[in-house]
Enzyme design. Structure first.
Site, PDB file in Angstrom:
ATOM      1  N   ASN A 117      30.104 -11.899  19.477  1.00 35.07           N
ATOM      2  CA  ASN A 117      30.682 -10.635  18.983  1.00 35.07           C
ATOM      3  C   ASN A 117      31.578  -9.932  20.007  1.00 35.07           C
ATOM      4  OD1 ASN A 117      27.844  -9.732  16.855  1.00 35.07           O
ATOM      5  ND2 ASN A 117      29.750 -10.725  16.328  1.00 35.07           N
TER       6      ASN A 117
ATOM      7  N   ASP B  55      25.035  -8.803   7.647  1.00 31.14           N
ATOM      8  CA  ASP B  55      26.472  -9.110   7.545  1.00 31.14           C
ATOM      9  C   ASP B  55      27.142  -8.255   6.464  1.00 31.14           C
ATOM     10  OD1 ASP B  55      28.798 -10.359   8.191  1.00 31.14           O
ATOM     11  OD2 ASP B  55      28.303 -12.269   7.243  1.00 31.14           O
TER      12      ASP B  55
HETATM   13  C1  FPP Z   1      28.084  -7.657  10.665  1.00 27.79           C
HETATM   14  O1  FPP Z   1      29.090  -7.101   9.863  1.00 27.79           O
HETATM   15  C2  FPP Z   1      27.435  -6.660  11.497  1.00 27.79           C
HETATM   16  C3  FPP Z   1      27.423  -6.656  12.870  1.00 27.79           C
HETATM   17  C4  FPP Z   1      28.111  -7.689  13.661  1.00 27.79           C
HETATM   18  C5  FPP Z   1      26.760  -5.627  13.651  1.00 27.79           C
HETATM   19  C6  FPP Z   1      25.511  -4.998  13.091  1.00 27.79           C
HETATM   20  C7  FPP Z   1      25.255  -3.756  13.840  1.00 27.79           C
HETATM   21  C8  FPP Z   1      24.861  -2.575  13.332  1.00 27.79           C
HETATM   22  C9  FPP Z   1      24.505  -2.415  11.896  1.00 27.79           C
HETATM   23  C10 FPP Z   1      24.759  -1.318  14.139  1.00 27.79           C
HETATM   24  C11 FPP Z   1      24.241  -1.340  15.554  1.00 27.79           C
HETATM   25  C12 FPP Z   1      22.885  -1.828  15.728  1.00 27.79           C
HETATM   26  C13 FPP Z   1      21.746  -1.120  15.867  1.00 27.79           C
HETATM   27  C14 FPP Z   1      20.477  -1.851  16.080  1.00 27.79           C
HETATM   28  C15 FPP Z   1      21.667   0.342  15.801  1.00 27.79           C
HETATM   29  P1  FPP Z   1      30.583  -7.601  10.059  1.00 27.79           P
HETATM   30  O2  FPP Z   1      31.296  -6.633  10.915  1.00 27.79           O
HETATM   31  O3  FPP Z   1      30.614  -8.994  10.572  1.00 27.79           O
HETATM   32  O4  FPP Z   1      31.104  -7.549   8.578  1.00 27.79           O
HETATM   33  P2  FPP Z   1      32.261  -8.430   7.937  1.00 27.79           P
HETATM   34  O5  FPP Z   1      31.812  -9.870   8.017  1.00 27.79           O
HETATM   35  O6  FPP Z   1      32.330  -7.920   6.537  1.00 27.79           O
HETATM   36  O7  FPP Z   1      33.512  -8.176   8.728  1.00 27.79           O
END
Ligand code: FPP
Length: 244
Positions: A71, A23
């Site tokens: 998501n 996250d």
């Molecule tokens: C959470 O941060 C992250 C995600 C929902 C996606 C994670 C995906 C990746 C790191 C890349 C793709 C995956 C692979 C396996 C290559 P957020 O966007 O919820 O952060 P925030 O809460 O600060 O808005």
């Protein structure tokens, strides 16, 4: 530093399975006046770092919550970016993962992902299926409740055709019908970026996992942070409902 480690980790007692809620990509980007997508790109770098460290420490299974069933509610540009990052990561990385004896697996409703992702994922899973090193398990289009619902439907079908008797159903029956059936339950769940909730991740499987929350955003999570999480885990008293 002892044994090249930042923390005094007992290398004979590392968690067998670490599950991570990655996250804070968005907040990391915002703090740097960058678009959210830059946070996700940086997050992919962290995946590389953490996987390398898990291999070094001999963690056998690493599950990454890369995309939840919820998501899809994000803006199309962000969803498209995440899917592109996923297919590019797989395309570029699978040969290296294979060379390093990593076994790639995935849980979730994979077939509903964009076709390029499904193709790269299936290629990677097929290529690495006999590998015996670290297992990188990607939770993609994954929801814990959906997985439990699907397991229940499958069990009911099995009962209906006489494959299972109602009175034979136990906790293992449920575990064995989940998409995680080939992977042991997580020992340690890490969530970065300050939130302290599960967000529909591995709801059944984390019954006896230890939880580690850190304020560090995922793109800033590194080898040292991983070791800190493992060190904290090793200093917990796991009783599995019993007494010591
Ligand atoms: C959470 O941060 C992250 C995600 C929902 C996606 C994670 C995906 C990746 C790191 C890349 C793709 C995956 C692979 C396996 C290559 P957020 O966007 O919820 O952060 P925030 O809460 O600060 O808005």
């Amino acid at each position: 530093m002892k044994n090249n480690l930042f923390y005094d980790i007992d290398l004979n007692r590392v968690p067998n399975h670490i599950a991570i809620i990655m996250d804070g990509n968005g907040r990391w980007a915002k703090s740097k006046f960058l678009p959210r997508t830059a946070g996700h790109k940086a997050g992919v770098e962290t995946i590389r770092t953490v996987l390398r460290e898990c291999k070094k420490l001999n963690v056998k299974h690493v599950t990454l919550y890369a995309f939840s069933t919820e998501n899809w509610k994000r803006p199309k540009l962000e969803v498209d970016t995440l899917m592109n990052l996923l297919s590019t990561y797989l395309k570029n990385e699978v040969a290296t993962l294979h060379k390093e004896n990593v076994k790639l697996t995935a849980v979730g409703d994979i077939d509903s992902l964009p076709s390029q992702c499904v193709k790269e994922l299936n290629n990677g899973i097929e290529l690495t299926k006999n590998n015996t090193g670290c297992n990188l398990n990607l939770a993609l289009n994954y929801g814990g409740r959906l997985d439990i619902k699907n397991a229940l439907v499958d069990i009911i079908k099995d009962v209906k055709v006489g494959k299972i008797n109602l009175d034979e159903i136990d906790e293992n029956t449920i575990s064995n019908h989940l998409s995680t059936k080939c992977i042991p339950d997580p020992d340690l769940v890490i969530r970065t970026s300050g939130e302290e909730r599960l967000s529909n991740f591995l709801l059944w499987e984390v019954a006896y996992a230890e939880f580690y929350f850190t304020n560090v955003h995922w793109p800033d999570f590194d080898e040292k942070e991983l070791q800190k999480a493992i060190f904290t885990y090793q200093n917990r008293d796991r009783r599995f409902g019993g007494i010591k």
